[in-house]
Design an enzyme around this catalytic site. Structure first.
Site, PDB file in Angstrom:
ATOM      1  N   LYS A 163      45.062   3.070  19.271  1.00  0.00           N
ATOM      2  CA  LYS A 163      45.174   2.241  18.064  1.00  0.00           C
ATOM      3  C   LYS A 163      46.647   2.260  17.652  1.00  0.00           C
ATOM      4  O   LYS A 163      47.055   3.028  16.782  1.00  0.00           O
ATOM      5  CB  LYS A 163      44.236   2.787  16.979  1.00  0.00           C
ATOM      6  CG  LYS A 163      43.938   1.787  15.883  1.00  0.00           C
ATOM      7  CD  LYS A 163      42.736   2.233  15.062  1.00  0.00           C
ATOM      8  CE  LYS A 163      42.632   1.471  13.758  1.00  0.00           C
ATOM      9  NZ  LYS A 163      42.468   0.024  13.890  1.00  0.00           N
TER      10      LYS A 163
HETATM   11  N1  PMP Z   1      38.723  -3.332  17.614  1.00  0.00           N
HETATM   12  C1  PMP Z   1      39.917  -3.354  16.981  1.00  0.00           C
HETATM   13  C2  PMP Z   1      41.033  -4.122  17.588  1.00  0.00           C
HETATM   14  C3  PMP Z   1      40.082  -2.673  15.757  1.00  0.00           C
HETATM   15  O1  PMP Z   1      41.246  -2.687  15.128  1.00  0.00           O
HETATM   16  C4  PMP Z   1      38.981  -1.986  15.210  1.00  0.00           C
HETATM   17  C5  PMP Z   1      39.129  -1.260  13.901  1.00  0.00           C
HETATM   18  N2  PMP Z   1      39.631   0.040  14.074  1.00  0.00           N
HETATM   19  C6  PMP Z   1      37.763  -1.972  15.913  1.00  0.00           C
HETATM   20  C7  PMP Z   1      37.677  -2.667  17.107  1.00  0.00           C
HETATM   21  C8  PMP Z   1      36.585  -1.204  15.410  1.00  0.00           C
HETATM   22  O2  PMP Z   1      36.849   0.159  15.532  1.00  0.00           O
HETATM   23  P1  PMP Z   1      36.181   1.237  14.556  1.00  0.00           P
HETATM   24  O3  PMP Z   1      34.732   0.994  14.605  1.00  0.00           O
HETATM   25  O4  PMP Z   1      36.575   2.531  15.127  1.00  0.00           O
HETATM   26  O5  PMP Z   1      36.747   0.972  13.204  1.00  0.00           O
END
Ligand code: PMP
Length: 305
Positions: A163
């Site tokens: 991320k």
């Molecule tokens: N894909 C992307 C590109 C994101 O930024 C997020 C948000 N973090 C998600 C998927 C979903 O991830 P999570 O469930 O861990 O928030």
């Protein structure tokens, strides 16, 4: 020229807000950014998005360990030093919520690098954690989705499972395009033209009583996505991870996005294709109800986890 719809002039902090920075709590309004910072110039930083919920057991940070584990993994993949104790970071985050009197909140840790205009990794990093109020669950609002002309970053050009801040330039471009075209949200393909994910959420589709979701490889491994897959096991819903084409998506009975911020949110349409199922009767709606109960600790936690 395109008309770009900008959004969101919300106030993230006021003169009383404090944030956590490298072991200390300081007033957000008194913090400074280094304009020679490597993170600012090159998008070279990693972050998390976490939710805290006001539950009957008090304020609870949902999946705190999973989020801080992913933060560390993101930093490692990006060669950003991560000398932090994750259990301590979780304790400090609870303190941060308390100091700011937050119960339902969005929490944003960011690990970033300071002065360094070179393209070599930095020898040190900083960590800041801030949080702001995040209102109650949106429930049955559905989103209208437009297929993006942008693909998600090629997994051979970066570590897509990290991320990393720089990846979100792609998310901003896709969101700008979708809003310009009158949609609520974008959906991006991967480099092979399979369905990947939204700018900040993963996707599931329902077809003939089963759920399908794109496999890991070109997407962020969402913590909510993993939770949904676990919930499917508990609820005896068959869930298949496989590559999905746009045709398969448009032929689905229903679909939903999931993410920490979005939680579970139903999709009304993709481009001109409206999903035939009534949302409240879909597997997504069942998952949505169960997810809400889980984050609010309203049912036997042990059974679900
Ligand atoms: N894909 C992307 C590109 C994101 O930024 C997020 C948000 N973090 C998600 C998927 C979903 O991830 P999570 O469930 O861990 O928030």
């Amino acid at each position: 020229m395109n008309i770009i719809h900008t959004w969101n002039h919300m106030q993230y902090y006021d003169s009383n807000t404090v944030l956590y920075l490298n072991g200390q709590f300081i007033k957000s309004a008194e913090t400074k950014t280094d304009l020679y910072g490597q993170s600012l110039h090159y998008g070279y930083a990693v972050f998390e998005g976490i939710r805290a919920y006001n539950t009957h057991n008090g304020t609870r940070i949902f999946k705190a360990k999973e989020h801080f584990d992913r933060l560390q993994r993101s930093a490692e993949l990006m060669h950003i030093p991560f000398p932090y104790d994750k259990d301590d970071l979780i304790r400090q985050t609870y303190k941060l919520l308390k100091k700011n009197n937050l119960k339902d909140a969005y929490i944003r840790p960011l690990v970033y690098c300071g002065q360094n205009m070179s393209l070599s990794p930095s020898a040190a990093s900083s960590i800041m954690i801030c949080a702001w109020e995040w209102g109650a669950y949106l429930g049955n609002k559905l989103v209208r989705v437009g297929m993006s002309s942008y693909q998600r970053p090629n997994p051979k050009s970066t570590h897509v499972e990290a991320k990393a801040s720089g990846h979100y330039v792609n998310s901003i471009l896709a969101t700008a395009e979708a809003k310009n075209n009158g949609y609520d949200e974008a959906l991006l393909l991967d480099m092979h033209n399979n369905i990947a994910e939204a700018p900040g959420a993963n996707i599931f589709i329902e077809k003939s009583g089963k759920l399908y979701t794109p496999p890991l490889g070109s997407i962020l491994a969402g913590i909510t996505r993993a939770t949904v897959i676990k919930l499917c096991k508990t609820l005896d819903i068959e869930c298949v991870e496989k590559n999905l084409t746009v045709e398969e998506l448009k032929d689905a009975d229903s679909a939903f996005f999931c993410g920490t911020a979005a939680e579970i949110i139903g999709i009304e349409s993709v481009d001109d294709t409206v999903f035939p199922a009534v949302w409240t009767e879909t597997l997504g709606a069942t998952i949505q109800r169960t997810y809400k109960a889980l984050v609010l600790e309203k049912q036997n936690y042990e059974v679900i986890i």
